[in-house]
Write an enzyme that holds these catalytic residues in place. Sequence first.
Site, PDB file in Angstrom:
ATOM      1  N   HIS A  96      24.318 -88.158 -14.747  1.00 15.63           N
ATOM      2  CA  HIS A  96      23.154 -88.806 -15.351  1.00 15.63           C
ATOM      3  C   HIS A  96      23.489 -89.208 -16.774  1.00 15.63           C
ATOM      4  O   HIS A  96      24.018 -88.407 -17.553  1.00 15.63           O
ATOM      5  CB  HIS A  96      21.936 -87.882 -15.386  1.00 15.63           C
ATOM      6  CG  HIS A  96      20.754 -88.516 -16.076  1.00 15.63           C
ATOM      7  ND1 HIS A  96      19.918 -89.393 -15.439  1.00 15.63           N
ATOM      8  CD2 HIS A  96      20.313 -88.431 -17.355  1.00 15.63           C
ATOM      9  CE1 HIS A  96      19.002 -89.823 -16.288  1.00 15.63           C
ATOM     10  NE2 HIS A  96      19.219 -89.252 -17.460  1.00 15.63           N
ATOM     11  N   ASP A 175       6.404 -85.662 -12.644  1.00 14.16           N
ATOM     12  CA  ASP A 175       7.133 -86.294 -13.744  1.00 14.16           C
ATOM     13  C   ASP A 175       6.700 -87.733 -13.946  1.00 14.16           C
ATOM     14  O   ASP A 175       6.557 -88.190 -15.084  1.00 14.16           O
ATOM     15  CB  ASP A 175       8.635 -86.237 -13.474  1.00 14.16           C
ATOM     16  CG  ASP A 175       9.416 -86.952 -14.562  1.00 14.16           C
ATOM     17  OD1 ASP A 175       9.334 -86.517 -15.720  1.00 14.16           O
ATOM     18  OD2 ASP A 175      10.081 -87.961 -14.263  1.00 14.16           O
ATOM     19  N   ARG A 182       3.094 -89.539 -21.587  1.00 12.69           N
ATOM     20  CA  ARG A 182       3.873 -89.376 -22.826  1.00 12.69           C
ATOM     21  C   ARG A 182       4.170 -90.718 -23.467  1.00 12.69           C
ATOM     22  O   ARG A 182       4.191 -90.850 -24.689  1.00 12.69           O
ATOM     23  CB  ARG A 182       5.181 -88.635 -22.527  1.00 12.69           C
ATOM     24  CG  ARG A 182       4.992 -87.160 -22.189  1.00 12.69           C
ATOM     25  CD  ARG A 182       6.235 -86.560 -21.551  1.00 12.69           C
ATOM     26  NE  ARG A 182       7.417 -86.833 -22.360  1.00 12.69           N
ATOM     27  CZ  ARG A 182       8.621 -87.105 -21.858  1.00 12.69           C
ATOM     28  NH1 ARG A 182       8.795 -87.166 -20.545  1.00 12.69           N
ATOM     29  NH2 ARG A 182       9.642 -87.331 -22.650  1.00 12.69           N
ATOM     30  N   SER A 197      12.040 -83.756 -17.707  1.00 14.36           N
ATOM     31  CA  SER A 197      11.863 -84.993 -16.951  1.00 14.36           C
ATOM     32  C   SER A 197      13.151 -85.367 -16.223  1.00 14.36           C
ATOM     33  O   SER A 197      13.143 -85.657 -15.014  1.00 14.36           O
ATOM     34  CB  SER A 197      11.449 -86.119 -17.912  1.00 14.36           C
ATOM     35  OG  SER A 197      11.397 -87.366 -17.242  1.00 14.36           O
ATOM     36  N   LYS A 201      14.133 -84.302 -11.661  1.00 19.31           N
ATOM     37  CA  LYS A 201      14.557 -85.237 -10.615  1.00 19.31           C
ATOM     38  C   LYS A 201      15.967 -84.929 -10.126  1.00 19.31           C
ATOM     39  O   LYS A 201      16.254 -85.004  -8.931  1.00 19.31           O
ATOM     40  CB  LYS A 201      14.459 -86.675 -11.130  1.00 19.31           C
ATOM     41  CG  LYS A 201      13.038 -87.125 -11.448  1.00 19.31           C
ATOM     42  CD  LYS A 201      12.955 -88.592 -11.757  1.00 19.31           C
ATOM     43  CE  LYS A 201      13.547 -88.963 -13.098  1.00 19.31           C
ATOM     44  NZ  LYS A 201      12.732 -88.507 -14.238  1.00 19.31           N
TER      45      LYS A 201
END
Length: 442
Positions: A96, A175, A182, A197, A201
Amino acid sequence: MSSPETQAHDAVDLIRTKRDGGRLTGDQIRWLINAYTAGGVAEEQMSAMTMAVLLCGMDREEISHWTTAMINTGERMDFSSLRQADGSRRLTADKHSTGGVGDKITLPLAPLVASYGVPVPQLSGRGLGHTGGTLDKLESIPGWQAALSNQQVLDQLDSIGAVICAAGSGLAPADKKLYALRDVTGTVESIPMIAASIMSKKIAEGTDALVLDVKVGSGAFMKTAAEAAELARTMVALGTDVGVRTTALLTEMNTPLGKTAGNAVEVEESLEVLAGGGPEDVVELTVALAAEMLAGVGITDVDPAENLRNGKAMDTWRAMISAQQGDPDAALPKPKHEHVITAAESGTLSKLDAFAVGIAAWRLGAGRARKEDPVQAAAGVRIHAKPGDEVTAGTPLLTLQTDEAERIDRAEQALAEAVEITQQAAFSAPELISARITAQDL
C-alpha cells in the site's frame, strides 16, 4: 435504533472521555463504530469524536480496537484455498502506498512479485486531487475492467498470481462512512484514523504480508519525515498486532516518481520498467518493495530485478491484463493537445516540485476534484529533466498533455514556482528510501 435506556454506552459520555484526554475501552470503541455504522450515533456526534481524536490522539491499543471494529462491520476475504503443488498454503503479499505524484509502482510491482509464485491481491483505488489512482491508470488500457467479484479475484490469483482491481463495498463499510465524515469536518489529518482507515481495508483483504510505502515530501500527504515515521510505526503496529507481517519504507516525494504523471503515460512508463528499462527511481523502488514483499513470505534468496530483465514479470503482466478483459497489445490513448514548457536559463535543475506537477496533471484532466468526476486517459505531464540534470535555456522541461486545450493555462499556472535552476555545479539528490520500519522498531 435503540432507545437511550437500552444502549450499552452513551455517545456523549465517550466524546467527553476522549475530549478530556481519556482512554476508550475496546467495548466502548466496538459499540461506537457499530452504532455509527448502523445509524445509532448521529453524524454530529461522530464529528465531535473525530475532532477529539485529532486533538487528543489514541494509544496503540485504542487504535487496534478501532481498526478491528471497522473491519468487523464488513466481510473478510479469505485466500487460504490457494495451494502449492504439494498442498501447502500459498502465502499472499500486498503493498500500500500513501499516495504521491507519478507513483505508478503498483503496475510493475504486482506482476513482478507474482512472477516468483507469490499471489498478490492488490485492491486499489482511484485518484482524488493531486494524487493519481491506480485504477484510473489501468482503465486507459482498452477493455480493462476494474470490478471483479471475490470469486473472480480468487480464481485469477490461483491461475495467474496477480490481480489489481477495485475493492468491494463489503470491506470495512464503516471506513467509507467515516472517511466521508472526516473529509468534511477537518479531521482527515488524524494519524490514528489515517492508519485505521488504511489498515482496516488491508487487513480485511486477508493478506499474509504487507509492505507500506509511506511517502514524505511536498507531493505526499505527510510533509515531514517525523509525520511519515509516526504514521508508518502506527500502521506497522496495527498489522503486527493481528499477525500480518508488516514493514514500511519511507520514500521521497518532493520530486515526482519517474518521468510521467497521469494515466496512460504512467502505464507506458510501467511497461518500460517491465521490459527491463525505465527510469532509475521507478526501478529502484519497484525492486526494493518487491524484495520486502517476498521477504514477508519467506523468500529472501532472489534478486527481483532479474525477473524484470528476463521478461517473466512482463509475461505475468500480460496475463493479468488479459484476464481482466484488457488488450495488452492495444495502443494507449494519445492526447489531442500538447504544450511544452522550456527551461528559462541554463544550469542544473535543482527543484521539480511534486505537488505542483500533481496539480498540473489534475488540471489537465488526469485527476478529479470529486469522486464521481470522470478523468481523461491521455491527460498528464511528461517530465524531460529531473533534479540533478543539466539543462540548457530553451530546451523542454515538461510537456503538458490534455484533450481540452482550455485546460493548459491553469495547468501552466500551477507550475509557476515548480522549477528551480541553479548555476552551482554540485547537486545532491535526496535518498529515494530514507528509512525502513519493522515490528522490531516499535
